[in-house]
Scaffold this active site. Structure first.
Site, PDB file in Angstrom:
ATOM      1  CB  CYS A   2      -4.911  35.853 -48.226  1.00  0.00           C
ATOM      2  SG  CYS A   2      -6.211  37.103 -48.347  1.00  0.00           S
ATOM      3  CB  SER A  47     -12.179  31.145 -48.500  1.00  0.00           C
ATOM      4  OG  SER A  47     -10.873  31.611 -48.268  1.00  0.00           O
TER       5      SER A  47
END
Length: 557
Positions: free
Chosen positions: A194, A472
Site C-alpha cells: 500500500c 491501520s
C-alpha cells in the site's frame, strides 16, 4: 570466515546420508564447503503486496550462487490486511507476524543455515522476519518487495485508503455509487505494498535504518527495475556479511532502535511501528519501552508530507531522496546517532556522506528541519486512568488533538462500523471499541474501516476513536489505540459505560474517563471476565500466551 554452521550437516563421514539429501536438491562436491543461505520467500498471490516477490527471490538466488553461497529457498505465509480488513479474518493478521517469525526460525535452525535472506511485502512480513532474525542472530538481510505506485483518477493520486474513505463518503451522501466504483477500480494499479506511509512502508524504513536492508531500498517501487537490481546486490552483500561474520545483533543496538524511532516520527509513520519495534527490540534483548517513543517524539519533527494525512505517496519520497535523505537531515540536526553500522559494515555517517545536506528544492515531499509539517512527532504516548500501561495516539492531520465527549461504546468493530454508516455518530463523541486487544480479539484487529468511514463523513476532526485494538497505517484523525491494559484482562476500558465523559488530550499525553477511583473500583468488582471466544486452533493458542500491547504483543516473553 569462521567455521560454517552448516558444517553440522555437510562435513564428516557420519553426514553422508545428510549430503545425499542435499545432492538431490542440487549440491555438488564443491558446494559442501560453501555457506548455505536460506531464502525466506513470502511470495503469494493472496495480495498485491507479495505477488511480485518471486522474481526478487529468483534474482537473489542467482546472486547468492554467483557470490559463492548455496541458496535454499523456502516459503513463509502472508495474509492481506487490506482484504481481511473489517472481517473476522483480520484477527489473524497480527498472529501471522508470529507465524512468520516461527517459520523462518524453524527452517533456518532445523537446516543449520549460515545466513538468511528474507523477502516480504505485506505489513506483518517485515516485523515477523526481523523477530526471527533477532532470535537466530545469523548473518541476515531483508529485501522489501517494494511499494505500489499510486492509482490515478481524474489526476488525483489514490491509495487503498481512498476506497475505505469512499464508503463513508457514499453513506453521508458526498459521492455517488458510480464514483465509489471508479475509486475501487483505480486505486490499486498493480504489484506492491500500500502506497502511502502506511505500515508496510513504515516497517521497511525501520529495517533500512536498523541497517538490515540496503540504503534507498525501502522506498523503491515494486515494479521498477531498480528493485530487482537491489535484490541482486542484497544477496551479494549477505554473502560478504557471512564471510565478515556481521550479525544482526551487532547492528540492532539501542542507538539503532532510537534512530528507527526518530525516522518514523520524521516520516509520519504508522502506529503499528510502536508495537513492532517493541517486539523486535524485546527479541534482540534491547531495552526499548513505550516511553522512549514519547521521549523521542518531543524532539523530532515531522518533515515528510506523506499520506494518509499528507499529500504524497512513498514513490514520491523515493524520488526526493528516500530514507537516506531523511536520515541526513536528522543526522545534521543531531537527532540520530551516526556511529550505528549497517550490514555492509559502514556507519551511518559514512554511507550518508554523499547525501545532500538539504532536500532537493524541486520537491515538496521532504521539508527542511526548520520548516516541518509538525514541530513534534505525530505518535504520542498517552497515559491516564484508561491506559495505565500506555496507549498510542496518531495526531497527524489533527489541528487540535484535544477532545472531551460522551462515550459511545461498542464491543466489536462490526457494531461500530454499522453505527457510523447509519450516521449515529455525532461531532463531539468519543467512540470506544473494546475487547479487540491481543487477548480479547484475539489478535488486535486494525480499525481502518471505522476510522475511514468517520473521515469520509467529515468527522475526522470532530470525533475521537479509542480502542484496545490497533489502527491501520492508513488511519488518521484523532485516534488512540493499543490501550493497555486491555478490556479482556480487566483494564479500565472495560468499565466504561455509555455516556461517561472521556478526555483525549494529546498535548498533555492524557487519556482518562471522568470517574473517581472509588467508582472505578466499584465497577471492577462487578466486572465479569469475558468467555474465551475460541476453544481450539491458532487464535485460542495465541490468546493464552500473547503479552500486553505495551510490551509489543509478543508470544515468547
Amino acid at each position: 570466515m569462521n567455521k560454517l554452521r552448516s558444517s553440522a550437516i555437510t562435513q564428516g563421514v557420519q553426514r553422508s546420508p545428510n549430503r545425499s539429501m542435499l545432492r538431490a536438491v542440487g549440491f555438488n562436491d564443491e558446494d559442501f564447503n560453501k555457506p548455505i543461505i536460506g531464502v525466506a520467500n513470502g511470495y503469494s498471490t493472496i495480495t498485491p503486496c507479495n505477488m511480485g516477490l518471486n522474481k526478487l527471490a529468483l534474482k537473489a538466488e542467482e546472486s547468492i550462487k554467483r557470490s559463492g553461497g548455496m541458496p535454499q529457498m523456502f516459503g513463509t505465509i502472508t495474509v492481506s490486511d487490506g482484504i481481511s480488513m473489517g472481517t473476522e479474518g483480520m484477527k489473524y493478521s497480527l498472529v501471522s507476524r508470529e507465524v512468520i517469525a516461527d517459520s523462518i526460525e524453524t527452517a533456518c535452525n532445523a537446516q543449520s543455515m549460515d545466513g538468511v535472506l528474507a523477502i516480504g511485502g505485506c505489513d506483518k512480513n517485515m516485523p515477523g522476519a526481523m523477530i526471527a532474525i533477532a532470535r537466530m542472530n545469523i548473518p541476515s538481510i531483508f529485501i522489501y518487495g517494494g511499494t505500489i505506485k499510486p492509482g490515478k483518477l481524474y489526476g488525483e493520486d489514490l491509495t487503498v485508503v481512498s476506497a475505505f474513505e469512499a464508503v463513508g463518503q457514499l453513506t453521508s451522501g458526498k459521492i455517488t455509487e458510480e464514483r465509489l466504483i471508479q475509486v475501487e477500480k483505480n486505486c490499486i494499479p498493480g504489484a506492491g505494498s500500500c502506497g502511502g506511509m502506511f505500515t508496510a512502508n513504515t516497517m521497511s524504513a525501520v529495517i533500512e535504518v536498523l541497517g538490515l536492508s540496503l540504503p534507498h531500498s525501502s522506498t523503491m517501487a515494486a515494479e521498477d527495475l531498480e528493485k530487482e537490481l537491489s535484490a541482486d546486490k542484497s544477496a551479494e552483500i549477505l554473502v560478504s556479511a557471512i564471510k565478515k561474520d556481521i550479525r544482526p545483533l551487532d547492528l540492532m543496538t539501542k542507538k539503532a532502535f532510537e534512530n528507527a524511532i526518530s525516522v518514523i516520527m520524521a516520516i509520519g509513520g504508522s502506529t503499528n511501528a510502536v508495537l513492532h519495534i517493541l517486539a523486535i527490540a524485546n527479541t534482540a534483548g534491547i531495552d526499548i519501552n513505550i516511553n522512549d517513543f514519547e521521549r523521542i517524539r518531543q524532539k523530532v519533527p515531522v518533515i515528510c508530507d506523506l499520506k494518509p494525512s499528507g499529500k504524497y505517496v512513498t514513490v514520491d519520497l523515493h524520488k526526493a531522496g528516500g530514507i537516506p535523505q531523511v536520515m541526513k537531515i536528522l543526522l545534521n540536526a543531531g537527532l540520530i546517532h551516526g556511529d550505528c553500522k549497517n550490514i555492509e559494515g559502514k556507519t551511518i555517517s559514512e554511507y550518508l556522506q554523499n547525501i545532500p545536506d538539504k532536500p532537493p528544492t524541486n520537491q515538496n515531499v521532504i521539508r527542511d528541519i526548520h520548516d516541518p509539517l509538525y514541530k513534534k512527532g505525530h505518535l504520542a504516548i498517552l497515559k491516564g486512568n484508561l491506559a495505565s500501561e500506555g496507549s498510542v495516539a496518531k495526531i497527524s492531520g489533527v489541528k487540535n488533538p484535544v477532545l472531551t465527549g460522551p462515550a459511545k461504546i461498542f464491543e466489536s468493530e462490526e457494531d461500530c462500523l454499522k453505527s457510523i454508516l447509519n450516521n449515529d455518530i455525532k461531532a463531539g463523541d468519543v467512540v470506544v471499541i473494546r475487547n479487540e486487544g491481543p487477548v480479547g480479539g484475539p489478535g488486535m484487529r486494525e480499525m481502518l474501516a471505522p476510522t475511514s468511514a468517520i473521515v469520509g463523513q467529515g468527522l475526522g476532526e470532530k470525533v475521537a476513536l479509542i480502542t484496545d485494538g490497533r489502527f491501520s497505517g492508513g488511519t488518521y484523525g484523532l485516534v488512540v489505540g493499543h490501550i493497555a491494559p486491555e478490556a479482556a484482562v480487566g483494564g479500565n476500558i472495560a468499565l466504561i459505560k455509555e455516556g461517561d465523559l472521556i478526555t483525549v488530550d494529546a498535548v498533555k499525553q492524557l487519556i482518562e474517563v471522568n470517574l473517581s477511583d472509588e467508582e472505578l473500583k466499584k465497577r471492577k468488582k462487578d466486572w465479569v471476565k469475558p468467555i474465551q471466544k475460541y476453544k481450539r486452533g491458532i487464535l485460542s493458542k495465541y490468546s493464552r500466551i500473547v503479552s500486553t500491547s505495551s510490551l509489543g504483543a509478543v508470544t515468547d516473553l
